[in-house]
Motif scaffolding. Sequence first.
Motif, PDB file in Angstrom:
ATOM      1  N   GLN A  95      28.822  17.049  53.268  1.00  9.31           N
ATOM      2  CA  GLN A  95      29.668  16.115  54.152  1.00  9.31           C
ATOM      3  C   GLN A  95      28.893  15.398  54.923  1.00  9.31           C
ATOM      4  O   GLN A  95      29.234  14.393  55.560  1.00  9.31           O
ATOM      5  CB  GLN A  95      30.343  17.227  55.002  1.00  9.31           C
ATOM      6  CG  GLN A  95      31.228  16.861  56.018  1.00  9.31           C
ATOM      7  CD  GLN A  95      32.190  15.972  55.566  1.00  9.31           C
ATOM      8  OE1 GLN A  95      32.930  16.482  54.882  1.00  9.31           O
ATOM      9  NE2 GLN A  95      32.536  15.087  56.374  1.00  9.31           N
ATOM     10  N   TYR A 271      40.188  21.671  53.908  1.00 11.46           N
ATOM     11  CA  TYR A 271      40.627  20.265  53.313  1.00 11.46           C
ATOM     12  C   TYR A 271      42.031  20.289  52.905  1.00 11.46           C
ATOM     13  O   TYR A 271      42.457  19.223  52.864  1.00 11.46           O
ATOM     14  CB  TYR A 271      39.481  19.795  52.257  1.00 11.46           C
ATOM     15  CG  TYR A 271      38.128  19.319  53.061  1.00 11.46           C
ATOM     16  CD1 TYR A 271      38.226  18.191  54.046  1.00 11.46           C
ATOM     17  CD2 TYR A 271      36.940  19.794  52.801  1.00 11.46           C
ATOM     18  CE1 TYR A 271      37.111  17.711  54.746  1.00 11.46           C
ATOM     19  CE2 TYR A 271      35.792  19.479  53.515  1.00 11.46           C
ATOM     20  CZ  TYR A 271      36.048  18.406  54.415  1.00 11.46           C
ATOM     21  OH  TYR A 271      34.655  18.066  54.947  1.00 11.46           O
ATOM     22  N   LEU A 274      44.200  19.742  55.735  1.00 11.44           N
ATOM     23  CA  LEU A 274      44.079  18.321  56.032  1.00 11.44           C
ATOM     24  C   LEU A 274      44.479  17.383  55.070  1.00 11.44           C
ATOM     25  O   LEU A 274      44.470  16.185  55.158  1.00 11.44           O
ATOM     26  CB  LEU A 274      42.580  17.780  56.386  1.00 11.44           C
ATOM     27  CG  LEU A 274      42.156  18.774  57.657  1.00 11.44           C
ATOM     28  CD1 LEU A 274      40.570  18.543  57.564  1.00 11.44           C
ATOM     29  CD2 LEU A 274      42.769  18.440  58.830  1.00 11.44           C
ATOM     30  N   ASN A 275      45.051  17.932  53.984  1.00 11.48           N
ATOM     31  CA  ASN A 275      45.534  16.901  52.867  1.00 11.48           C
ATOM     32  C   ASN A 275      44.406  16.003  52.271  1.00 11.48           C
ATOM     33  O   ASN A 275      44.727  14.810  51.777  1.00 11.48           O
ATOM     34  CB  ASN A 275      46.930  16.011  53.353  1.00 11.48           C
ATOM     35  CG  ASN A 275      47.896  16.743  53.570  1.00 11.48           C
ATOM     36  OD1 ASN A 275      48.500  17.963  52.828  1.00 11.48           O
ATOM     37  ND2 ASN A 275      48.708  16.548  54.741  1.00 11.48           N
ATOM     38  N   ARG A 276      43.229  16.406  52.282  1.00 12.94           N
ATOM     39  CA  ARG A 276      42.035  15.691  51.625  1.00 12.94           C
ATOM     40  C   ARG A 276      42.053  15.975  50.197  1.00 12.94           C
ATOM     41  O   ARG A 276      41.148  16.816  49.930  1.00 12.94           O
ATOM     42  CB  ARG A 276      40.951  15.872  52.394  1.00 12.94           C
ATOM     43  CG  ARG A 276      41.081  15.201  53.870  1.00 12.94           C
ATOM     44  CD  ARG A 276      40.941  13.791  53.817  1.00 12.94           C
ATOM     45  NE  ARG A 276      39.924  13.023  53.075  1.00 12.94           N
ATOM     46  CZ  ARG A 276      38.681  12.760  53.619  1.00 12.94           C
ATOM     47  NH1 ARG A 276      38.285  12.821  54.847  1.00 12.94           N
ATOM     48  NH2 ARG A 276      37.946  12.234  52.725  1.00 12.94           N
ATOM     49  N   THR A 277      42.789  15.359  49.353  1.00 15.33           N
ATOM     50  CA  THR A 277      42.592  15.889  47.894  1.00 15.33           C
ATOM     51  C   THR A 277      41.517  15.566  47.212  1.00 15.33           C
ATOM     52  O   THR A 277      40.937  16.043  46.371  1.00 15.33           O
ATOM     53  CB  THR A 277      43.824  15.327  47.197  1.00 15.33           C
ATOM     54  OG1 THR A 277      43.934  13.836  47.540  1.00 15.33           O
ATOM     55  CG2 THR A 277      45.052  16.186  47.784  1.00 15.33           C
ATOM     56  N   ASP A 278      41.001  14.231  47.850  1.00 13.26           N
ATOM     57  CA  ASP A 278      39.760  13.806  47.466  1.00 13.26           C
ATOM     58  C   ASP A 278      38.497  14.700  47.593  1.00 13.26           C
ATOM     59  O   ASP A 278      37.703  15.205  46.710  1.00 13.26           O
ATOM     60  CB  ASP A 278      39.201  12.506  47.902  1.00 13.26           C
ATOM     61  CG  ASP A 278      39.163  12.652  49.293  1.00 13.26           C
ATOM     62  OD1 ASP A 278      40.087  13.418  49.995  1.00 13.26           O
ATOM     63  OD2 ASP A 278      38.319  11.794  50.144  1.00 13.26           O
ATOM     64  N   LYS A 279      38.392  15.310  48.943  1.00 13.62           N
ATOM     65  CA  LYS A 279      37.599  16.321  49.048  1.00 13.62           C
ATOM     66  C   LYS A 279      37.510  17.775  48.160  1.00 13.62           C
ATOM     67  O   LYS A 279      36.632  18.293  47.851  1.00 13.62           O
ATOM     68  CB  LYS A 279      37.339  16.828  50.618  1.00 13.62           C
ATOM     69  CG  LYS A 279      36.915  15.662  51.433  1.00 13.62           C
ATOM     70  CD  LYS A 279      35.456  15.348  51.471  1.00 13.62           C
ATOM     71  CE  LYS A 279      35.267  14.507  52.571  1.00 13.62           C
ATOM     72  NZ  LYS A 279      33.620  14.185  52.506  1.00 13.62           N
TER      73      LYS A 279
END
Length: 292
Positions: A95, A271, A274-279
């Motif tokens: 991160q 994540y 947070l809808n951070r599909t990339d992470k």
Amino acid sequence: MVKTESIEALIRLLDDPDEHIVSLVRSKLLDIGPAALEFLRTSVDILDFEPAAFVEIERLMQELQFAEVKADLIDWIKKPEKDLLRGAYLIAKYQFPDLEYHQLNEQITSIEKKVWLELNGKLTSFEIVKTINAVLFDFYGFKGAETHDFSPYHSLLNTVLEEREGTPLSLSILYSIIAQRLEIPIYGVGFPNHFILAYMDEYRIHRLLQSDGSGGVLFYIDPFAKGELLSRGNLEDTLQHYQMLPQRHFFEPSSHSSILIRMINNLIVSYNRLNRTDKVSELDTLKKCFIS
């Protein structure tokens, strides 16, 4: 080893108007790997690129930084002796790419010295834990974060050290690293839904207290609750409340690999919220390193 001049020449070609050339250069820099990172960082400051080139450089740097963390993590997994702080550092570096190991080490060493100054050879195991608790939770002010608001930063050791808030896992990692450096037998335990610590019965005191004592765990510690002491009975009551059957690994120390896997899983949950599909995708890739 690729020469410095060759890497610099490739980076300059990222500003070429021909997209085919840029694509080829991109592939070559990715093949070079983390060795190209420092040159890319420098190029942002010294080269006069078109905006599109800067976007490409930023993208390349992110991919190369991830590749570097992945390679370092695989190297850590292969080592017979797995340093927990080093492993936690690698997850934090995912991160925070600019994070240096010495930054974490120096902060933890400072806390370790403070605990050491408060200890003496006459303390019982309970008094030792009371001393560690006083330093971590009273003097430094570490505490458990609100359970409904676990952010990724509550799982990463560098931000836990900065903000003094963490999850059951991250606080347990910090606590156990300090204890083990002081040769205190406290280790992480992967209890379901709530990571805790075990103070190991290294002198087999249980054999003296109980006829069925095995010399395993003396007692448990919950750093999320400011170091509250727990018995096996307390843990079994919790399992019964959640209608879960006891399993041996719920009560015994976890390997450092399994601790890191749990840390990655916690980050994936954060994540996802947070809808951070990339992470989530990248963290899944890191988790697969443990089973490849």
